[in-house]
Design a protein around this motif. Structure first.
Motif, PDB file in Angstrom:
ATOM      1  N   ALA A  22      18.232  -4.016  -2.908  1.00 49.43           N
ATOM      2  CA  ALA A  22      17.936  -4.809  -4.103  1.00 49.43           C
ATOM      3  C   ALA A  22      16.560  -5.463  -3.983  1.00 49.43           C
ATOM      4  O   ALA A  22      15.755  -5.424  -4.923  1.00 49.43           O
ATOM      5  CB  ALA A  22      19.016  -5.861  -4.315  1.00 49.43           C
ATOM      6  N   TRP A  23      16.270  -6.067  -2.840  1.00 52.76           N
ATOM      7  CA  TRP A  23      14.959  -6.688  -2.636  1.00 52.76           C
ATOM      8  C   TRP A  23      13.851  -5.645  -2.667  1.00 52.76           C
ATOM      9  O   TRP A  23      12.789  -5.864  -3.234  1.00 52.76           O
ATOM     10  CB  TRP A  23      14.914  -7.448  -1.309  1.00 52.76           C
ATOM     11  N   PHE A  24      14.117  -4.500  -2.047  1.00 56.17           N
ATOM     12  CA  PHE A  24      13.099  -3.456  -2.005  1.00 56.17           C
ATOM     13  C   PHE A  24      12.846  -2.895  -3.400  1.00 56.17           C
ATOM     14  O   PHE A  24      11.706  -2.628  -3.777  1.00 56.17           O
ATOM     15  CB  PHE A  24      13.513  -2.347  -1.036  1.00 56.17           C
ATOM     16  N   ASP A  25      13.888  -2.726  -4.197  1.00 58.22           N
ATOM     17  CA  ASP A  25      13.718  -2.243  -5.569  1.00 58.22           C
ATOM     18  C   ASP A  25      12.924  -3.244  -6.400  1.00 58.22           C
ATOM     19  O   ASP A  25      12.090  -2.850  -7.220  1.00 58.22           O
ATOM     20  CB  ASP A  25      15.066  -1.946  -6.210  1.00 58.22           C
ATOM     21  N   CYS A  26      13.156  -4.540  -6.180  1.00 60.47           N
ATOM     22  CA  CYS A  26      12.360  -5.570  -6.865  1.00 60.47           C
ATOM     23  C   CYS A  26      10.893  -5.455  -6.472  1.00 60.47           C
ATOM     24  O   CYS A  26      10.000  -5.552  -7.317  1.00 60.47           O
ATOM     25  CB  CYS A  26      12.873  -6.969  -6.542  1.00 60.47           C
ATOM     26  N   PHE A  27      10.652  -5.243  -5.200  1.00 60.79           N
ATOM     27  CA  PHE A  27       9.277  -5.069  -4.723  1.00 60.79           C
ATOM     28  C   PHE A  27       8.632  -3.860  -5.396  1.00 60.79           C
ATOM     29  O   PHE A  27       7.481  -3.919  -5.825  1.00 60.79           O
ATOM     30  CB  PHE A  27       9.231  -4.908  -3.200  1.00 60.79           C
TER      31      PHE A  27
END
Length: 126
Positions: A22-27
């Motif tokens: 989820a954090w990586f997709d936001c990035f």
């Protein structure tokens, strides 16, 4: 496009957990609007390096201090090299781009060495 390839490689190689994804997709969504160099720098510092740092720390059971002392020569060398190539020599944009590509070429042996390190120490990442 390049950022998406890196994302897929990370998902396949590191078996990321749902929260990390989820954090990586936001990035990835934010990085699409940044330049390649800025996006790569942010990814490298805040995702790749921190993930690797905590993975090594927990699996090798080292303290942060030991990790810092082991990494210090490499960090000082990187700072010196950065200062020399990008500050002292005041290269043109084309020369800096070429130097960045040379840096990226050095990543392939890093991937091989780290993979062997993880296998040798049974850290669960191949």
């Amino acid at each position: 496009m390049v950022v998406c390839v890196v994302a897929m490689a990370n998902r396949c190689c590191y078996g990321l957990q749902k929260m990390e994804l989820a954090w990586f997709d936001c990035f990835l969504m934010l990085a699409q609007n940044l330049g390649l160099l800025v996006a790569f720098g942010l990814y490298f510092i805040f995702y790749h390096s921190l993930t690797g740092w905590y993975n090594l720390k927990s699996n090798l059971k080292w303290s942060h201090l030991k990790m810092y002392t082991q990494a210090l020569p490499f960090n000082l060398g990187a700072i010196l090299l950065y200062w020399l190539l990008f500050v002292k020599l005041e290269n043109s944009l084309e020369v800096n781009a070429a130097l960045f590509l040379v840096f990226l070429l050095g990543e392939f042996p890093h991937v091989i060495c780290m993979s062997k390190f993880y296998q040798k120490n049974n850290l669960g990442i191949t």
